[in-house]
Enzyme design. Structure first.
Site, PDB file in Angstrom:
ATOM      1  N   ASN A  61      52.725  53.180  31.441  1.00 38.30           N
ATOM      2  CA  ASN A  61      51.598  53.416  32.362  1.00 38.30           C
ATOM      3  C   ASN A  61      50.336  53.668  31.532  1.00 38.30           C
ATOM      4  OD1 ASN A  61      51.219  56.369  31.849  1.00 38.30           O
ATOM      5  ND2 ASN A  61      53.346  56.407  32.504  1.00 38.30           N
ATOM      6  N   ALA A 108      52.453  65.167  30.835  1.00 37.08           N
ATOM      7  CA  ALA A 108      52.781  63.763  30.511  1.00 37.08           C
ATOM      8  C   ALA A 108      52.980  62.939  31.774  1.00 37.08           C
ATOM      9  CB  ALA A 108      54.035  63.721  29.649  1.00 37.08           C
ATOM     10  N   ASP A 127      59.401  57.611  35.533  1.00 34.75           N
ATOM     11  CA  ASP A 127      60.522  58.152  36.306  1.00 34.75           C
ATOM     12  C   ASP A 127      61.770  57.289  36.177  1.00 34.75           C
ATOM     13  OD1 ASP A 127      59.152  60.373  37.342  1.00 34.75           O
ATOM     14  OD2 ASP A 127      58.135  59.088  38.792  1.00 34.75           O
ATOM     15  N   PRO A 138      65.358  61.723  33.431  1.00 36.60           N
ATOM     16  CA  PRO A 138      65.350  63.149  33.794  1.00 36.60           C
ATOM     17  C   PRO A 138      63.946  63.604  34.202  1.00 36.60           C
ATOM     18  CG  PRO A 138      65.811  62.836  31.434  1.00 36.60           C
ATOM     19  CD  PRO A 138      65.689  61.476  32.037  1.00 36.60           C
ATOM     20  N   ASP A 139      63.863  64.524  35.145  1.00 37.37           N
ATOM     21  CA  ASP A 139      62.582  65.147  35.508  1.00 37.37           C
ATOM     22  C   ASP A 139      62.427  66.353  34.573  1.00 37.37           C
ATOM     23  OD1 ASP A 139      60.519  66.701  36.618  1.00 37.37           O
ATOM     24  OD2 ASP A 139      60.821  65.750  38.565  1.00 37.37           O
ATOM     25  N   ILE A 140      61.563  66.210  33.580  1.00 36.36           N
ATOM     26  CA  ILE A 140      61.470  67.224  32.512  1.00 36.36           C
ATOM     27  C   ILE A 140      60.966  68.548  33.088  1.00 36.36           C
ATOM     28  CG2 ILE A 140      60.494  67.735  30.234  1.00 36.36           C
ATOM     29  CD1 ILE A 140      60.060  64.680  29.915  1.00 36.36           C
ATOM     30  N   PHE A 184      51.425  68.928  36.610  1.00 37.22           N
ATOM     31  CA  PHE A 184      50.362  68.056  37.100  1.00 37.22           C
ATOM     32  C   PHE A 184      50.928  67.151  38.175  1.00 37.22           C
ATOM     33  CE2 PHE A 184      46.280  68.140  34.834  1.00 37.22           C
ATOM     34  CZ  PHE A 184      46.527  69.242  34.030  1.00 37.22           C
ATOM     35  N   LYS A 197      54.210  69.443  46.009  1.00 33.14           N
ATOM     36  CA  LYS A 197      54.794  69.126  44.696  1.00 33.14           C
ATOM     37  C   LYS A 197      54.985  70.387  43.869  1.00 33.14           C
ATOM     38  CE  LYS A 197      54.338  64.929  42.909  1.00 33.14           C
ATOM     39  NZ  LYS A 197      53.800  63.728  42.263  1.00 33.14           N
TER      40      LYS A 197
HETATM   41  N1  CTP Z   1      57.255  64.996  35.255  1.00 35.19           N
HETATM   42  C1  CTP Z   1      58.223  65.234  34.322  1.00 35.19           C
HETATM   43  N2  CTP Z   1      59.276  64.373  34.205  1.00 35.19           N
HETATM   44  C2  CTP Z   1      59.377  63.282  34.989  1.00 35.19           C
HETATM   45  C3  CTP Z   1      58.356  63.031  35.943  1.00 35.19           C
HETATM   46  C4  CTP Z   1      57.315  63.897  36.062  1.00 35.19           C
HETATM   47  O1  CTP Z   1      58.134  66.226  33.607  1.00 35.19           O
HETATM   48  N3  CTP Z   1      60.401  62.457  34.842  1.00 35.19           N
HETATM   49  C5  CTP Z   1      56.150  65.951  35.426  1.00 35.19           C
HETATM   50  C6  CTP Z   1      54.785  65.430  35.053  1.00 35.19           C
HETATM   51  O2  CTP Z   1      54.490  65.689  33.702  1.00 35.19           O
HETATM   52  C7  CTP Z   1      53.894  66.207  35.994  1.00 35.19           C
HETATM   53  C8  CTP Z   1      54.735  66.398  37.228  1.00 35.19           C
HETATM   54  O3  CTP Z   1      56.088  66.255  36.797  1.00 35.19           O
HETATM   55  O4  CTP Z   1      53.577  67.479  35.498  1.00 35.19           O
HETATM   56  C9  CTP Z   1      54.477  65.464  38.382  1.00 35.19           C
HETATM   57  O5  CTP Z   1      54.485  64.126  37.951  1.00 35.19           O
HETATM   58  P1  CTP Z   1      54.146  62.956  38.979  1.00 35.19           P
HETATM   59  O6  CTP Z   1      54.247  61.650  38.269  1.00 35.19           O
HETATM   60  O7  CTP Z   1      52.903  63.280  39.737  1.00 35.19           O
HETATM   61  O8  CTP Z   1      55.285  63.104  40.040  1.00 35.19           O
HETATM   62  P2  CTP Z   1      56.782  62.694  40.047  1.00 35.19           P
HETATM   63  O9  CTP Z   1      57.623  63.871  39.751  1.00 35.19           O
HETATM   64  O10 CTP Z   1      56.980  61.524  39.154  1.00 35.19           O
HETATM   65  O11 CTP Z   1      57.012  62.333  41.571  1.00 35.19           O
HETATM   66  P3  CTP Z   1      56.472  61.058  42.438  1.00 35.19           P
HETATM   67  O12 CTP Z   1      56.342  59.919  41.479  1.00 35.19           O
HETATM   68  O13 CTP Z   1      57.515  60.891  43.458  1.00 35.19           O
HETATM   69  O14 CTP Z   1      55.149  61.505  43.012  1.00 35.19           O
END
Ligand code: CTP
Length: 406
Positions: free
Chosen positions: A216, A281, A285, A313-315, A332, A347
């Site tokens: 991205n 970051a 996803d 993983p969602d960190i 963020f 969120k």
């Molecule tokens: N984040 C993360 N790990 C991921 C995805 C997101 O740590 N795999 C963190 C980002 O760094 C940010 C927050 O989660 O602080 C939200 O990221 P965002 O891209 O807005 O949302 P997503 O969790 O990806 O959800 P969606 O795409 O469904 O809006």
């Protein structure tokens, strides 16, 4: 203007810095330092040593807004000019600092204006030496630097490379960004001292084959602004950087990673020893199911092909769920939703963050790859604010202040 957007801080109105310039070819770079500090709204006075005046004129500094510009210890009309910086400036930076001036400082030998002003100055002192590599390596200079360091002087060590005389080695004036930030740090509050801050920033890159990846447009500017802001305010900062993230000062520990999984592994390892996690970051996803180590050939897909994506993983969410009670979590949100505040509230709760900053993406002057941001911020206690369009370092500064209030 300093080229790096994440270094453009402007919270220094009412602060005064004194710049000392010594005799060196690098003296011609000092006016840029003056301009950058002036852009940070700092009042700057300057002293040129007699040798510096052989390389550059006082008028250059006066024209760029320095006031006053001192040269002669015995100039008529200002009997106590040798004491003035000590009375009115909150920080002193000597750049470039010559071997002769550094030796004077170490000895307390106040036989010319700048050395005298430095001796009468009891605030933070920063020196950025510049000299021939053999002069820099000489035991006399080593002893001088050890004396200054032991007294608490901040040394912006010279860079390595070619010097004006044609020699190679360590001795050329440091990257001006390092000196600029050292000056800002000397003027900053130390309200984040003692905090260990971990920041994720930039994009991640998810490889599909030997030459193709999924990513991205994040540049890491917002995360880098937060890293620098926290460091300026005294925190010890570790930055976990996706590909293409900006330059950071060397006092910020930098871990470069590529994929979401690598970023997660680094963050997971560091998180237990941290007080604050700032998750900025733009993590991918999903990652494409790897094709393999070879390049995929188009002859094998004349009619196109489908790629399957697997979740990463969602960190933020994973580490927020594992935090200790003293740990604070900042998240963020990159949002295209029309109702940004509602999306931010939802969120923040879903991720388990203490504070969440939502920026609209796809709008000019905000989000990915912009130098400014227009954000909505919400915390767990129900406080919510919408900020006007601000440079990202300003957003970072405000976020750090808010985190300290949580
Ligand atoms: N984040 C993360 N790990 C991921 C995805 C997101 O740590 N795999 C963190 C980002 O760094 C940010 C927050 O989660 O602080 C939200 O990221 P965002 O891209 O807005 O949302 P997503 O969790 O990806 O959800 P969606 O795409 O469904 O809006």
């Amino acid at each position: 203007m300093i080229t790096d957007a994440h270094c453009r801080f402007s919270h220094y109105a009412g602060k005064r810095l004194h710049l000392g310039v010594c005799g060196s070819v690098a003296a011609f770079r000092a006016p840029d330092l003056l301009r950058w500090w002036r852009q940070a709204r700092i009042d700057v006075s300057v002293t040129l040593t007699p040798s510096a005046r052989r390389f550059i004129a006082p008028l250059t500094f006066e024209a760029l807004g320095a006031s006053p510009v001192y040269t002669d210890m015995f100039a008529p009309g200002d009997t106590f000019a040798h004491l003035e910086p000590g009375q009115i400036a909150q920080a002193m930076v000597i750049a470039p600092a010559s071997a002769a001036t550094l030796a004077r400082l170490a000895q307390g030998q106040a036989d010319e204006m700048l050395a005298c002003q430095a001796l009468a100055f009891d605030g933070p002192l920063v020196v950025a030496p510049a000299m021939n590599p053999r002069m820099w390596a000489h035991p006399a200079t080593r002893a001088t630097m050890a004396t200054l360091a032991a007294r608490g002087t901040t040394v912006v060590s010279p860079d390595r490379g070619g010097t004006a005389c044609g020699d190679q080695g360590e001795g050329r004036l440091a990257d001006l960004r390092r000196i600029h930030l050292a000056g800002l740090r000397a003027l900053s509050p130390r309200d984040m001292a003692g905090l260990r801050v971990m920041i994720t920033l930039g994009p991640t890159r998810e490889d599909w084959d030997a030459v193709r990846f999924w990513s991205n447009p994040s540049t890491g500017t917002m995360g880098a602004s937060l890293a620098v802001a926290a460091w300026l305010r005294g925190a010890s900062v570790t930055a976990i950087c996706g590909p293409g993230c900006p330059w950071l000062p060397e006092d910020i520990v930098r871990r470069d990673v590529r994929s979401a999984r690598e970023m997660f592994a680094a963050a997971e390892e560091l998180w237990p020893s941290m007080d604050v996690g700032m998750f900025t970051a733009a993590v991918a996803d999903f990652s494409p199911e790897p094709f393999g180590a070879e390049k995929f050939k188009k002859a094998d897909a004349a009619d196109g092909f489908s790629v399957r994506f697997l979740p990463n993983p969602d960190i933020l969410k994973t580490l927020a769920a594992r935090r200790a009670s003293h740990q604070k979590v900042l998240g963020f949100a990159a949002e295209t939703a029309a109702d940004l505040p509602a999306a931010v509230r939802a969120k923040r709760a879903a991720k388990g963050a203490d504070l969440l900053v939502g920026n609209p993406v796809g709008r000019e002057g905000a989000g990915f790859a912009a130098d400014t941001n227009t954000v909505v911020v919400a915390d767990a206690a129900g406080r919510e604010e919408q900020w006007p369009s601000l440079p990202k370092p300003d957003v970072a500064w405000r976020i750090c202040s808010w985190l300290l209030e949580l």
